[in-house]
Design a protein around this motif. Structure first.
Motif, mmCIF file in Angstrom:
data_model
loop_
_atom_site.group_PDB
_atom_site.id
_atom_site.type_symbol
_atom_site.label_atom_id
_atom_site.label_comp_id
_atom_site.label_asym_id
_atom_site.label_seq_id
_atom_site.Cartn_x
_atom_site.Cartn_y
_atom_site.Cartn_z
ATOM 1 N N ARG A 196 -12.359 10.578 -2.871
ATOM 2 C CA ARG A 196 -12.972 11.483 -3.848
ATOM 3 C C ARG A 196 -11.994 11.873 -4.961
ATOM 4 N NH1 ARG A 196 -17.111 15.661 -3.959
ATOM 5 N NH2 ARG A 196 -16.442 17.441 -5.217
ATOM 6 N N HIS A 197 -10.844 12.410 -4.577
ATOM 7 C CA HIS A 197 -9.857 12.861 -5.556
ATOM 8 C C HIS A 197 -8.459 12.440 -5.123
ATOM 9 C CE1 HIS A 197 -12.015 16.276 -7.975
ATOM 10 N NE2 HIS A 197 -12.655 15.130 -8.005
ATOM 11 N N LEU A 198 -7.577 12.323 -6.112
ATOM 12 C CA LEU A 198 -6.185 11.922 -5.890
ATOM 13 C C LEU A 198 -5.280 12.904 -6.621
ATOM 14 C CD1 LEU A 198 -4.708 8.337 -6.225
ATOM 15 C CD2 LEU A 198 -3.769 10.179 -7.615
ATOM 16 N N THR A 199 -4.146 13.189 -6.016
ATOM 17 C CA THR A 199 -3.134 13.991 -6.703
ATOM 18 C C THR A 199 -1.758 13.418 -6.407
ATOM 19 O OG1 THR A 199 -2.391 16.261 -7.123
ATOM 20 C CG2 THR A 199 -2.784 15.661 -4.831
ATOM 21 N N PHE A 200 -0.818 13.631 -7.310
ATOM 22 C CA PHE A 200 0.520 13.077 -7.190
ATOM 23 C C PHE A 200 1.504 14.134 -6.694
ATOM 24 C CE2 PHE A 200 -1.419 10.177 -10.228
ATOM 25 C CZ PHE A 200 -0.946 8.945 -9.804
ATOM 26 N N HIS A 201 2.505 13.677 -5.947
ATOM 27 C CA HIS A 201 3.634 14.527 -5.586
ATOM 28 C C HIS A 201 4.473 14.752 -6.839
ATOM 29 C CE1 HIS A 201 7.552 15.598 -3.788
ATOM 30 N NE2 HIS A 201 6.833 16.069 -2.791
ATOM 31 N N PRO A 202 5.046 15.955 -7.024
ATOM 32 C CA PRO A 202 5.789 16.228 -8.260
ATOM 33 C C PRO A 202 6.979 15.302 -8.500
ATOM 34 C CG PRO A 202 6.020 18.034 -6.677
ATOM 35 C CD PRO A 202 4.922 17.161 -6.182
ATOM 36 N N ALA A 203 7.518 14.676 -7.455
ATOM 37 C CA ALA A 203 8.615 13.732 -7.660
ATOM 38 C C ALA A 203 8.136 12.422 -8.273
ATOM 39 C CB ALA A 203 9.337 13.463 -6.340
ATOM 40 N N GLY A 204 6.818 12.173 -8.257
ATOM 41 C CA GLY A 204 6.258 11.025 -8.954
ATOM 42 C C GLY A 204 6.305 9.706 -8.214
#
Length: 346
Positions: A196-204
């Motif tokens: 449904r949705h994706l998000t990234f870790h702040p380290a990239g």
């Protein structure tokens, strides 16, 4: 000085459209300032990079649209022209990417629309439409493509679209001159999982895919140079023994990359996850009540110390103080917002 929050809702289910609220900087409490129903079903919101324009979808079938609001007066958003058709149905998500507005359109066939953004922030016409192909094993939910999200990767180069109907994530590149979107790579996830949705870790270097048809998060490695995802593991977002239907919706990651929170629709909870090994592994710590019914969206405030949930069926936005040591949210208040679907800090 109080900031502002914008809340989208489903007018077709009794919502008021776009609600503007003031935020108390000391407590995080929301106070409604007004509503704007110029755009029907503004279920998801995004802002321009300079924060001067607010964009909304109009999640309608068979023809959805997108719209732009000026935030010259942040307490009273003003519609910039009529909503612009996306030439597809049920746009559920949108993002500003490389000077264009992209919408993820859920109605079959799932697709991504690219709209022009004018100098004043208003929307121009459709530049391109990328239709997804494929299906999945669930005959009710995966009879064809259902694009549910489109977002930029942390570098701003790649546009990433998540398709619930095809169990896949597509990594695309946009030609800024023409507005054409081209698929570079497609990651196939486990069959029937329903991303449904994706998000990234702040380290990239890692991404997390929230899956709707199974209550798990897929942890992926992310190569920003090649634009490639590789699945590493899955983590359940429900406690052992949990029964009944559950359809996870949103997952957000703390600014420091130590915790993540997932919204569980059905279980009506927020799963608290610890992030280990520089983003490579998730661990379910516990679940806490969302304070309402059917949490469709989660977001952190700019400080990262408070978490907000849009509870669609109970018609409220609840907010939580987050324990910085353990990541556990504690409910601190709520605001009535009928058919709430999205909360955005501008």
């Amino acid at each position: 000085m109080a900031g502002h929050v914008y809340i989208g809702s489903f007018t077709s289910a009794g919502g008021r459209g776009l609600t503007t609220a003031a935020v108390d900087p000391d407590t995080g409490a929301l106070t409604a300032l007004g509503d704007n129903a110029d755009v029907p079903d503004p279920s998801f919101l995004a802002t321009s990079p300079d924060g001067g324009t607010l964009y909304t979808v109009s999640e309608r079938e068979p023809e959805g649209a997108a719209a732009a609001f000026s935030l010259a007066d942040p307490a009273a958003p003003k519609l910039l022209g009529a909503p612009v058709p996306v030439h597809a149905g049920a746009p559920t998500h949108l993002t500003v990417h490389r000077g264009h507005l992209l919408t993820a359109n859920y109605a079959e066939p799932g697709s991504v629309s690219v709209l022009a953004i004018e100098a004043d922030g208003s929307l121009g016409g459709l530049l391109s439409l990328l239709e997804h192909e494929g299906d999945g094993p669930n005959p009710e939910r995966q009879q064809g493509p259902h694009a549910h999200q489109v977002l930029s990767d942390p570098t701003g180069r790649w546009a990433v679209s998540v398709d619930l109907g095809t169990d896949s994530v597509r990594v695309c590149e946009l030609d800024p001159a023409s507005g054409e979107l081209e698929i570079e790579r497609e990651l196939g996830l486990r069959s029937g999982i329903g991303p449904r949705h994706l998000t990234f870790h702040p380290a990239g270097r890692h991404a997390y895919v929230m899956n709707e048809l199974e209550s798990v998060v897929t942890v992926c490695s992310w190569d920003p140079e090649r634009g490639s995802l590789r699945p590493l593991s899955e983590t359940r977002v429900l406690p052992q023994g949990a029964e009944g239907e559950n359809y996870p919706s949103e997952l957000v990651v703390s600014h420091d990359g130590r915790f993540a929170w997932a919204a569980n629709r059905g279980h009506n909870s927020i799963a608290v996850l610890a992030i280990h090994d520089d983003g490579e592994r998730l661990e379910l710590l516990e679940t806490v009540g969302c304070g309402g019914d059917w949490p469709r969206h989660l977001t952190l405030d700019p400080s990262g110390t408070r978490l907000y949930a849009a509870n669609e069926r109970s018609g409220d936005v609840t907010w939580f103080d987050v324990d910085p040591a353990g990541g556990i949210p504690k409910q601190a208040g709520s605001l009535d917002v009928p058919a709430a679907s999205c909360v955005l800090f501008a």
